[in-house]
Write a protein that holds these residues in place. Structure first.
Motif, PDB file in Angstrom:
ATOM      1  N   HIS A 161      17.208   0.421   8.438  1.00  0.00           N
ATOM      2  CA  HIS A 161      16.735   1.298   7.517  1.00  0.00           C
ATOM      3  C   HIS A 161      15.257   1.594   7.512  1.00  0.00           C
ATOM      4  O   HIS A 161      14.753   2.650   7.552  1.00  0.00           O
ATOM      5  CB  HIS A 161      17.105   0.946   6.267  1.00  0.00           C
ATOM      6  CG  HIS A 161      16.632   2.042   5.250  1.00  0.00           C
ATOM      7  ND1 HIS A 161      15.473   1.774   4.479  1.00  0.00           N
ATOM      8  CD2 HIS A 161      17.360   3.155   4.799  1.00  0.00           C
ATOM      9  CE1 HIS A 161      15.376   3.057   3.539  1.00  0.00           C
ATOM     10  NE2 HIS A 161      16.431   3.744   3.886  1.00  0.00           N
ATOM     11  N   SER A 162      14.529   0.324   7.586  1.00  0.00           N
ATOM     12  CA  SER A 162      13.020   0.301   7.621  1.00  0.00           C
ATOM     13  C   SER A 162      12.557   1.052   9.240  1.00  0.00           C
ATOM     14  O   SER A 162      11.476   1.632   8.907  1.00  0.00           O
ATOM     15  CB  SER A 162      12.513  -1.180   7.523  1.00  0.00           C
ATOM     16  OG  SER A 162      12.791  -1.785   8.735  1.00  0.00           O
ATOM     17  N   LEU A 163      13.337   0.899  10.133  1.00  0.00           N
ATOM     18  CA  LEU A 163      13.038   1.597  11.344  1.00  0.00           C
ATOM     19  C   LEU A 163      13.203   3.324  11.317  1.00  0.00           C
ATOM     20  O   LEU A 163      12.691   4.060  12.024  1.00  0.00           O
ATOM     21  CB  LEU A 163      13.701   1.050  12.296  1.00  0.00           C
ATOM     22  CG  LEU A 163      13.340  -0.462  12.773  1.00  0.00           C
ATOM     23  CD1 LEU A 163      14.338  -1.079  13.729  1.00  0.00           C
ATOM     24  CD2 LEU A 163      11.951  -0.869  12.793  1.00  0.00           C
ATOM     25  N   GLY A 176      12.569   5.841   9.309  1.00  0.00           N
ATOM     26  CA  GLY A 176      11.115   6.644   9.081  1.00  0.00           C
ATOM     27  C   GLY A 176      11.484   8.170   8.645  1.00  0.00           C
ATOM     28  O   GLY A 176      10.681   9.001   9.108  1.00  0.00           O
ATOM     29  N   GLY A 177      12.717   8.752   8.319  1.00  0.00           N
ATOM     30  CA  GLY A 177      13.036   9.898   8.116  1.00  0.00           C
ATOM     31  C   GLY A 177      13.401  10.812   9.401  1.00  0.00           C
ATOM     32  O   GLY A 177      13.564  11.992   9.106  1.00  0.00           O
ATOM     33  N   ALA A 178      13.685  10.084  10.391  1.00  0.00           N
ATOM     34  CA  ALA A 178      13.909  10.750  11.622  1.00  0.00           C
ATOM     35  C   ALA A 178      15.491  10.970  11.490  1.00  0.00           C
ATOM     36  O   ALA A 178      16.249  10.505  10.781  1.00  0.00           O
ATOM     37  CB  ALA A 178      13.857   9.857  12.630  1.00  0.00           C
TER      38      ALA A 178
END
Length: 108
Positions: free
Chosen positions: A101-103, A105-107
């Motif tokens: 989830h931390s990776l 970034g809204g992508a």
């Protein structure tokens, strides 16, 4: 950013139990959990009911195959992202979703 975790199942009671355990053990908690069951006859429904307090939505009804069941899950999902974790699948560690989830970034 909410995540929808969708599990589809048909007569895989033991696999479903393993998958549910994997999901509820996650350190990341901003998700909804949806289970789509194809009207199993092997005791899967009892597993779902035993874990109902960890499941946001579930249905158990006949469907027209795996993709129909997946689409039912997508139609119920409210998350920005969807993760299909089918009965018998499990996450490799308790912090797997948190790390991934931390990776995002809204992508897309």
């Amino acid at each position: 950013m909410k995540l929808s975790i969708i599990t589809i199942n048909l007569n895989n009671k033991n696999g479903l139990s393993e998958t549910i355990s994997s999901v509820i053990a996650q350190t990341f908690t901003d998700y909804e959990y949806i289970i789509i069951d194809g009207q199993s006859t092997d005791g899967s429904l009892e597993v779902i009911k035993q874990n109902a307090n960890h499941i946001n939505q579930w249905i158990s009804e006949n469907d027209h195959g795996i993709y129909n069941a997946m689409n039912k899950g997508l139609n119920l999902a409210k998350g920005e992202y969807c993760l299909f974790l089918n009965a018998g699948d499990s996450l490799c560690a308790c912090d797997t979703i948190e790390k991934v989830h931390s990776l995002l970034g809204g992508a897309d």
